[in-house]
Design a protein around this motif. Structure first.
Motif, short mmCIF file in Angstrom:
data_model
loop_
_atom_site.label_atom_id
_atom_site.label_comp_id
_atom_site.label_asym_id
_atom_site.label_seq_id
_atom_site.Cartn_x
_atom_site.Cartn_y
_atom_site.Cartn_z
N ARG A 4 0.55 -1.01 -0.48
CA ARG A 4 0.18 -0.34 0.07
C ARG A 4 1.17 1.04 -0.09
O ARG A 4 1.96 1.04 0.78
N ARG A 5 0.23 2.60 -1.25
CA ARG A 5 1.13 3.23 -0.86
C ARG A 5 0.92 4.28 0.72
O ARG A 5 -0.25 4.84 0.15
N VAL A 6 1.50 4.48 1.33
CA VAL A 6 1.29 5.72 2.12
C VAL A 6 2.29 6.96 1.62
O VAL A 6 3.64 7.18 1.24
N ARG A 7 1.60 8.36 1.99
CA ARG A 7 1.56 10.10 1.65
C ARG A 7 2.80 9.91 2.93
O ARG A 7 2.86 9.88 4.03
N ARG A 38 8.62 17.03 6.69
CA ARG A 38 8.14 16.40 5.70
C ARG A 38 8.81 14.94 5.95
O ARG A 38 9.95 14.70 5.72
N GLN A 39 8.72 14.18 6.37
CA GLN A 39 9.21 12.47 5.95
C GLN A 39 8.43 11.42 4.85
O GLN A 39 7.30 11.57 4.47
N ASP A 40 9.43 11.13 3.70
CA ASP A 40 8.72 10.04 2.81
C ASP A 40 9.50 9.05 3.24
O ASP A 40 10.51 8.98 3.52
N ALA A 41 9.52 8.32 2.18
CA ALA A 41 10.15 7.32 1.64
C ALA A 41 11.84 7.08 1.78
O ALA A 41 12.74 6.31 2.01
N ASP A 42 12.53 8.58 1.21
CA ASP A 42 13.46 8.93 0.70
C ASP A 42 14.28 9.28 2.46
O ASP A 42 15.42 9.73 2.30
N ALA A 103 -1.00 19.39 1.56
CA ALA A 103 -0.98 19.40 0.25
C ALA A 103 -0.54 18.54 0.09
O ALA A 103 0.84 18.51 -0.38
N GLY A 104 -0.82 17.16 -0.08
CA GLY A 104 -0.34 15.58 -1.03
C GLY A 104 0.62 15.36 0.42
O GLY A 104 1.30 13.42 -0.20
N SER A 105 0.36 15.47 1.64
CA SER A 105 0.76 14.76 2.89
C SER A 105 -0.40 14.80 3.79
O SER A 105 -1.11 14.81 3.56
#
Length: 198
Positions: A4-7, A38-42, A103-105
């Motif tokens: 599942r893609r996590v925002r 902000r935290q993402d997969a990277d 927005a987007g997160s």
């Protein structure tokens, strides 16, 4: 089956000042917020905590107040009764601001400690807007984050026990926006910290 893609998470440092220990009988009298990062997969990317901020002083919702709690912020309760922002207007404005900056997160509240600020913020959001942009549990406690990384019992954690390089150089003033910005810097430092061995 694909994962599942996590925002990404958008961390918002929040600080509130109140005139008592719990919402409802007592009032949130100011609210400050600053985007911390902000935290993402990277990984985690810190934000300039002064770039995206929110601040309101609110009109009290009851006649009850605790003089010692009120003294912490130094705010004039009589002035707030006359000039403070209507709580419904303040919470609607805050919700709109959170929507813009995240927005987007997925927005997540971070606080030091988060429990006191969260209980007021969540109660006010649900009471005056009918819901929360953070859901019912979208918050992260900085004391817990530090305790976990440092391998320290939670009740032993205080800013005075943390390595100085983790702390913000800003003063903790008990002005909600000042403290939200200060704590955003602490949060960014904690997120990048690899623990005592580093």
């Amino acid at each position: 089956m694909s994962p599942r893609r996590v925002r990404p998470s958008l961390y918002v440092s929040v600080d509130i000042e109140a005139d008592g220990p719990i919402p409802g009988p007592y009032s949130m009298i100011s609210l400050g917020a600053a985007v911390a990062g902000r935290q993402d997969a990277d990984g985690f990317t810190a934000a300039d905590p002064e770039e995206h901020t929110f601040y309101r002083e609110l009109r009290p919702i009851s006649e009850e107040f605790d003089a010692q709690a009120l003294a912490v912020s130094g705010l004039d309760r009589d002035r707030l009764c006359r000039e403070g922002t209507d709580p419904a207007t303040a919470m609607a404005g805050f919700t709109a601001w959170v929507g813009e900056v995240s927005a987007g997160s997925q927005p997540v509240v971070c606080g030091y400690p988060v429990a006191f600020d969260w209980i007021f913020l969540y109660w006010y959001l649900v009471r005056f807007t009918g819901g929360s942009p953070f859901g019912h549990s979208g918050c992260m406690d900085m004391k817990t984050l530090y305790a976990t990384k440092a391998g320290t019992p939670l009740r032993a954690v205080a800013k005075g026990t943390m390595p100085r390089h983790l702390l913000s150089r800003r003063r903790h003033t008990h002005h909600a926006l000042d403290d939200a910005v200060e704590q955003a810097e602490l949060f960014a430092n904690l997120m990048r910290w690899e623990g005592p061995a580093s």
